[in-house]
Design a protein around this motif. Structure first.
Motif, PDB file in Angstrom:
ATOM      1  N   LYS A  71      27.381  45.473  26.106  1.00  0.00           N
ATOM      2  CA  LYS A  71      26.399  45.094  26.964  1.00  0.00           C
ATOM      3  C   LYS A  71      26.580  43.652  27.765  1.00  0.00           C
ATOM      4  CE  LYS A  71      21.400  43.905  27.437  1.00  0.00           C
ATOM      5  NZ  LYS A  71      20.211  44.032  26.935  1.00  0.00           N
ATOM      6  N   GLY A  72      26.636  43.648  29.003  1.00  0.00           N
ATOM      7  CA  GLY A  72      26.964  42.418  29.693  1.00  0.00           C
ATOM      8  C   GLY A  72      28.303  42.480  30.090  1.00  0.00           C
ATOM      9  N   GLY A  73      29.129  43.260  29.705  1.00  0.00           N
ATOM     10  CA  GLY A  73      30.341  43.358  30.225  1.00  0.00           C
ATOM     11  C   GLY A  73      30.837  44.015  31.549  1.00  0.00           C
ATOM     12  N   GLN A  74      31.823  43.950  32.113  1.00  0.00           N
ATOM     13  CA  GLN A  74      32.215  44.987  33.325  1.00  0.00           C
ATOM     14  C   GLN A  74      33.553  45.203  33.003  1.00  0.00           C
ATOM     15  OE1 GLN A  74      32.629  43.199  37.388  1.00  0.00           O
ATOM     16  NE2 GLN A  74      31.049  44.724  37.730  1.00  0.00           N
ATOM     17  N   PHE A 133      30.109  56.968  27.018  1.00  0.00           N
ATOM     18  CA  PHE A 133      29.615  57.289  25.763  1.00  0.00           C
ATOM     19  C   PHE A 133      30.603  56.319  24.850  1.00  0.00           C
ATOM     20  CE2 PHE A 133      29.579  59.765  21.659  1.00  0.00           C
ATOM     21  CZ  PHE A 133      28.350  59.664  21.464  1.00  0.00           C
ATOM     22  N   LEU A 134      31.801  56.060  25.410  1.00  0.00           N
ATOM     23  CA  LEU A 134      32.620  55.445  24.288  1.00  0.00           C
ATOM     24  C   LEU A 134      32.266  53.844  24.426  1.00  0.00           C
ATOM     25  CD1 LEU A 134      36.356  56.218  25.574  1.00  0.00           C
ATOM     26  CD2 LEU A 134      35.055  56.844  23.436  1.00  0.00           C
ATOM     27  N   PHE A 135      31.485  53.378  25.234  1.00  0.00           N
ATOM     28  CA  PHE A 135      30.852  52.049  25.359  1.00  0.00           C
ATOM     29  C   PHE A 135      29.585  51.996  24.349  1.00  0.00           C
ATOM     30  CE2 PHE A 135      33.684  51.299  28.951  1.00  0.00           C
ATOM     31  CZ  PHE A 135      34.391  50.255  28.449  1.00  0.00           C
ATOM     32  N   ARG A 179      38.234  38.001  29.957  1.00  0.00           N
ATOM     33  CA  ARG A 179      36.932  37.699  29.945  1.00  0.00           C
ATOM     34  C   ARG A 179      36.463  38.868  30.809  1.00  0.00           C
ATOM     35  NH1 ARG A 179      32.962  34.160  29.222  1.00  0.00           N
ATOM     36  NH2 ARG A 179      31.315  34.255  31.020  1.00  0.00           N
ATOM     37  N   VAL A 180      35.365  39.548  30.141  1.00  0.00           N
ATOM     38  CA  VAL A 180      34.634  40.544  30.929  1.00  0.00           C
ATOM     39  C   VAL A 180      33.265  40.361  30.997  1.00  0.00           C
ATOM     40  CG1 VAL A 180      36.604  42.419  30.684  1.00  0.00           C
ATOM     41  CG2 VAL A 180      34.578  42.053  28.891  1.00  0.00           C
ATOM     42  N   LEU A 181      32.733  39.223  30.717  1.00  0.00           N
ATOM     43  CA  LEU A 181      31.303  38.944  30.657  1.00  0.00           C
ATOM     44  C   LEU A 181      30.878  38.412  31.918  1.00  0.00           C
ATOM     45  CD1 LEU A 181      30.782  37.234  27.218  1.00  0.00           C
ATOM     46  CD2 LEU A 181      29.881  39.552  27.992  1.00  0.00           C
TER      47      LEU A 181
END
Length: 183
Positions: A71-74, A133-135, A179-181
């Motif tokens: 959650k919160g990542g892209q 679903f993997l996430f 960084r993906v947040l």
């Protein structure tokens, strides 16, 4: 029928005389992808982008999980679809280096329907749902990143900490991550 044929020939002559370029033929793969894309019902946490609007066989899917450990990542996935689609699955890669048991450090994705379980009746929506679903439920029993899978199986709290650290652009076991947040 003959009238249609002669009209077609006349149209081609007119186009040639006026210097108009001949239209490209639409391939079966393009037709199928166009159909699949028109039937996609993406939630607000996902979007597609087409770097070249004239090329629907190559696009990016962005997933922004709103629940779960990621959650919160892209996360951006490139889709490269061959002319043999739907007889071959699309090639899907994660553009970011992330800490995930089913995505290796080069961005390869371990999803059964992208490999041995692909069938021509499957569509792009099935792939999108599989990625989503993997996430939500990373699968430690079929890993590409064995370190992440071992952490997930042996110490879920350490796995959770490693996911958060890596998403912030930190290091896990000496490996630096993107960084993906969003925040």
């Amino acid at each position: 029928m003959l009238k249609i044929w002669s009209m077609k020939q006349q149209q081609q002559k007119n186009e040639a005389a006026s210097g108009q370029a001949k239209k490209k033929k639409v391939t079966a793969a393009q037709l199928r992808v166009q159909k699949d894309l028109s039937e996609l019902s993406l939630p607000g946490t996902m979007k597609t982008t087409f770097p070249n609007p004239d090329d629907i066989l190559n696009f990016t899917l962005t997933i922004t999980p709103d629940e779960g450990l990621y959650k919160g990542g892209q996360f951006n996935f490139s889709f490269a679809i061959s002319q043999n689609f739907p007889h071959e699955p699309p090639k899907v890669k994660c553009k970011e280096k992330i800490y995930h048991p089913n995505i290796d450090l080069e961005g390869n994705v371990c999803l059964n329907i992208l490999r041995e379980d692909w069938k021509p009746v499957l569509n792009l929506n099935a792939v999108v749902v599989g990625l989503q679903f993997l996430f939500l439920e990373p699968n430690a029993s079929d890993p590409l990143n064995k370190d992440a899978a071992n952490d997930l199986m042996s110490d879920r709290d350490r796995f959770r900490r490693n996911v958060r650290s890596s998403m912030g652009g930190g290091q896990v076991k000496g490996e630096s991550f993107d960084r993906v947040l969003l925040k």
